[in-house]
Scaffold this motif. Structure first.
Motif, PDB file in Angstrom:
ATOM      1  N   PRO A 189     -15.735  46.572 -13.858  1.00 25.84           N
ATOM      2  CA  PRO A 189     -15.351  45.224 -14.321  1.00 25.84           C
ATOM      3  C   PRO A 189     -16.533  44.279 -14.517  1.00 25.84           C
ATOM      4  O   PRO A 189     -16.564  43.531 -15.496  1.00 25.84           O
ATOM      5  CB  PRO A 189     -14.412  44.742 -13.211  1.00 25.84           C
ATOM      6  CG  PRO A 189     -13.776  45.998 -12.692  1.00 25.84           C
ATOM      7  CD  PRO A 189     -14.874  47.030 -12.741  1.00 25.84           C
ATOM      8  N   ILE A 190     -17.512  44.306 -13.622  1.00 25.13           N
ATOM      9  CA  ILE A 190     -18.651  43.402 -13.789  1.00 25.13           C
ATOM     10  C   ILE A 190     -19.476  43.800 -15.001  1.00 25.13           C
ATOM     11  O   ILE A 190     -19.990  42.946 -15.737  1.00 25.13           O
ATOM     12  CB  ILE A 190     -19.518  43.351 -12.499  1.00 25.13           C
ATOM     13  CG1 ILE A 190     -20.609  42.280 -12.613  1.00 25.13           C
ATOM     14  CG2 ILE A 190     -20.153  44.697 -12.196  1.00 25.13           C
ATOM     15  CD1 ILE A 190     -20.085  40.882 -12.731  1.00 25.13           C
ATOM     16  N   ALA A 247     -18.300  45.372 -17.734  1.00 25.92           N
ATOM     17  CA  ALA A 247     -17.512  45.058 -18.931  1.00 25.92           C
ATOM     18  C   ALA A 247     -17.558  43.575 -19.258  1.00 25.92           C
ATOM     19  O   ALA A 247     -17.529  43.181 -20.440  1.00 25.92           O
ATOM     20  CB  ALA A 247     -16.064  45.510 -18.733  1.00 25.92           C
ATOM     21  N   SER A 248     -17.646  42.729 -18.236  1.00 26.07           N
ATOM     22  CA  SER A 248     -17.683  41.279 -18.465  1.00 26.07           C
ATOM     23  C   SER A 248     -19.090  40.785 -18.791  1.00 26.07           C
ATOM     24  O   SER A 248     -19.265  39.903 -19.637  1.00 26.07           O
ATOM     25  CB  SER A 248     -17.157  40.539 -17.230  1.00 26.07           C
ATOM     26  OG  SER A 248     -15.819  40.883 -16.952  1.00 26.07           O
ATOM     27  N   ALA A 249     -20.102  41.339 -18.107  1.00 27.73           N
ATOM     28  CA  ALA A 249     -21.451  40.787 -18.212  1.00 27.73           C
ATOM     29  C   ALA A 249     -22.218  41.291 -19.431  1.00 27.73           C
ATOM     30  O   ALA A 249     -22.937  40.517 -20.075  1.00 27.73           O
ATOM     31  CB  ALA A 249     -22.241  41.104 -16.939  1.00 27.73           C
ATOM     32  N   ALA A 256     -21.747  39.401 -22.725  1.00 24.40           N
ATOM     33  CA  ALA A 256     -22.226  38.026 -22.595  1.00 24.40           C
ATOM     34  C   ALA A 256     -23.748  37.962 -22.642  1.00 24.40           C
ATOM     35  O   ALA A 256     -24.330  37.081 -23.281  1.00 24.40           O
ATOM     36  CB  ALA A 256     -21.707  37.411 -21.301  1.00 24.40           C
ATOM     37  N   ALA A 262     -22.911  35.591 -12.140  1.00 28.59           N
ATOM     38  CA  ALA A 262     -21.992  36.712 -11.942  1.00 28.59           C
ATOM     39  C   ALA A 262     -21.903  37.059 -10.469  1.00 28.59           C
ATOM     40  O   ALA A 262     -22.912  37.340  -9.822  1.00 28.59           O
ATOM     41  CB  ALA A 262     -22.460  37.930 -12.737  1.00 28.59           C
ATOM     42  N   LEU A 316     -21.748  31.255 -18.492  1.00 31.34           N
ATOM     43  CA  LEU A 316     -20.478  31.933 -18.280  1.00 31.34           C
ATOM     44  C   LEU A 316     -20.432  32.318 -16.812  1.00 31.34           C
ATOM     45  O   LEU A 316     -21.359  32.959 -16.302  1.00 31.34           O
ATOM     46  CB  LEU A 316     -20.389  33.184 -19.154  1.00 31.34           C
ATOM     47  CG  LEU A 316     -19.176  34.084 -18.899  1.00 31.34           C
ATOM     48  CD1 LEU A 316     -17.894  33.371 -19.283  1.00 31.34           C
ATOM     49  CD2 LEU A 316     -19.325  35.404 -19.661  1.00 31.34           C
ATOM     50  N   ILE A 326     -18.695  34.447 -13.927  1.00 29.98           N
ATOM     51  CA  ILE A 326     -17.857  35.619 -13.682  1.00 29.98           C
ATOM     52  C   ILE A 326     -17.714  35.779 -12.182  1.00 29.98           C
ATOM     53  O   ILE A 326     -18.710  35.876 -11.465  1.00 29.98           O
ATOM     54  CB  ILE A 326     -18.479  36.892 -14.285  1.00 29.98           C
ATOM     55  CG1 ILE A 326     -18.697  36.730 -15.786  1.00 29.98           C
ATOM     56  CG2 ILE A 326     -17.615  38.111 -13.992  1.00 29.98           C
ATOM     57  CD1 ILE A 326     -19.489  37.875 -16.411  1.00 29.98           C
ATOM     58  N   LEU A 329     -15.543  38.201  -9.726  1.00 33.88           N
ATOM     59  CA  LEU A 329     -14.633  39.338  -9.718  1.00 33.88           C
ATOM     60  C   LEU A 329     -14.406  39.817  -8.293  1.00 33.88           C
ATOM     61  O   LEU A 329     -15.228  40.555  -7.749  1.00 33.88           O
ATOM     62  CB  LEU A 329     -15.193  40.486 -10.563  1.00 33.88           C
ATOM     63  CG  LEU A 329     -15.377  40.180 -12.060  1.00 33.88           C
ATOM     64  CD1 LEU A 329     -16.071  41.345 -12.740  1.00 33.88           C
ATOM     65  CD2 LEU A 329     -14.040  39.895 -12.716  1.00 33.88           C
TER      66      LEU A 329
END
Length: 416
Positions: free
Chosen positions: A26-27, A29-31, A34, A43, A206, A208, A210
């Motif tokens: 998940p980290i 896929a999000s970072a 970006a 993050a 941004l 994040i 998680l």
């Protein structure tokens, strides 16, 4: 979701497969998207979530997009708080970049060893530098590295780098960097005070955050054992004999305590060694290698070992001394229960440290039941019930509040 869908080139996608990454965490896929968009980032994700690859892969992709890796000015700077983490991050970057047409040149800079080989290694330039703050400033003072062209700054274990221990060094480094750059902060914890400092560094970031997903949450059993301080080492030996852990990481508060506890264990035939920041780098590498290989059963360490180090399948950690903060507690126990493996985290709670452990529980918003091992019961009276594990306020310990003192004074006056 695949790594290819995140915008990584085929060579980096192959590198993820070769390292056994089945799919982005998940980290990641999000970072990764970006970072590739040029966003600043704050993050937060739990230990063992893949934070290193979350910034390493997009940094390498940026080099590919820039073209001509090796023409270097320095593209990216990764700041870390410890030598061990510098080595680990540098190794990850090198492995991931091996499949690129021109592998990236990675400089790993840390103190405790002679600076000369590191200066020699920089003669051909570098694309990415991974460094501890003090050694980075030494290298800059030798004119071996210039920071004026850095496009991306990464703070790994950002909460540690942004606290007061690194404040002066970090301020000096920031003054050497170009004002317009990308800033990335990664950590497992961001206490409120650190978030305020990060806000000054980051531009429209941004954010994040998680928390572990239920199925991915580290399987760490937390235990708290009440014991009087003088009996902790004897209880530690008892637990080692009872559980037969092949390896145990023990955290203590000071460098002196690492040697003191390790020596007591050695006298009873237990293979133990100390790890702290003042050991020579060669000694630290040997100790870590022996522990990883199982030649040492017990590693007695300061919080140096609480961040960044990844001990494969470590079954247990033990807080001989409690950490200073709930954030440090999170990092300590995160050394076990990694990569889907179960783990146990034990804390020794003395009568003197009970109030402090309650504060840790409150910050963690959870209660760890107290245990008493037969034959090691604390002689002190049971502590008062802890407060509810909510909110951000402090917890009363032995020190009386102003209101309590005022009530006592009024009561004494009424007797006169």
């Amino acid at each position: 979701m695949s790594f290819a869908s995140l915008g990584l080139c085929p060579a980096l996608v192959r590198a993820t497969h070769e390292r056994g990454y089945a799919a982005p965490t998940p980290i990641q896929a999000s970072a990764i998207p970006a970072v590739l968009q040029g966003r600043d980032l704050q993050a937060q994700a739990h230990t063992g979530s893949g934070k290193t690859a979350a910034f390493a892969l997009p940094l390498l992709q940026q080099l590919v997009q820039r073209g001509q890796p090796g023409a270097r000015p320095l593209h990216a700077l990764v700041l870390v708080p410890t030598r061990e983490l510098a080595v680990q991050v540098g190794a990850a970057l090198r492995e991931l970049s091996q499949g690129l047409r021109t592998p990236a040149r990675i400089a790993v800079l840390f103190g405790g060893v002679s600076i000369n080989p590191q200066l020699m290694g920089l003669r051909g330039g570098a694309d990415i530098a991974v460094a501890t703050p003090g050694r980075l400033l030494d290298v800059v003072a030798h004119n071996a590295l210039k920071l004026g062209g850095v496009q991306t700054l990464v703070l790994d274990e950002a909460d540690r780098l942004l606290d007061l221990g690194f404040a002066d060094e970090l301020a000096h480094i920031l003054a050497l960097l170009p004002p317009r750059r990308q800033n990335l902060c990664f950590s497992a914890t961001f206490p409120a005070a650190v978030q305020a400092l990060a806000a000054r560094l980051l531009h429209e970031p941004l954010r994040i955050e998680l928390p572990p997903e239920p199925e991915a949450r580290p399987a760490i059993e937390q235990r708290a054992i009440e014991v009087d301080a003088p009996r902790r080492t004897t209880l530690l030996r008892h637990l080692l004999a009872q559980h037969q852990w092949p390896r145990l990481l023990v955290f203590v508060a000071t460098q002196h305590a690492t040697g003191h506890v390790a020596e007591k264990l050695q006298r009873t035939g237990i293979a133990a060694a100390a790890l702290h920041g003042q050991l020579a780098q060669g000694t630290r590498r040997t100790v870590l290698a022996d522990f990883e290989a199982g030649r040492l059963q017990v590693l007695v360490a300061t919080d140096l070992a609480a961040r960044g180090l990844d001990f494969a399948a470590l079954p247990a950690v033990l807080n001989y001394d409690l950490p200073r903060s709930a954030a440090d507690y999170t990092h300590r126990i995160g050394r076990t229960g990694r990569a889907g493996q179960p783990g146990v985290a034990i804390s020794f709670v003395t009568p003197e440290s009970e109030a402090h452990f309650r504060l840790i529980e409150k910050r963690q918003q959870q209660r760890v039941p107290r245990e008493r091992v037969p034959g090691f019961e604390s002689a002190a009276a049971p502590a008062a019930p802890p407060p509810a594990a909510t909110g951000e306020g402090g917890i009363k310990g032995k020190r009386k509040s102003k209101k309590d003192k005022a009530r006592e004074a009024a009561h004494q006056a009424s007797k006169r």
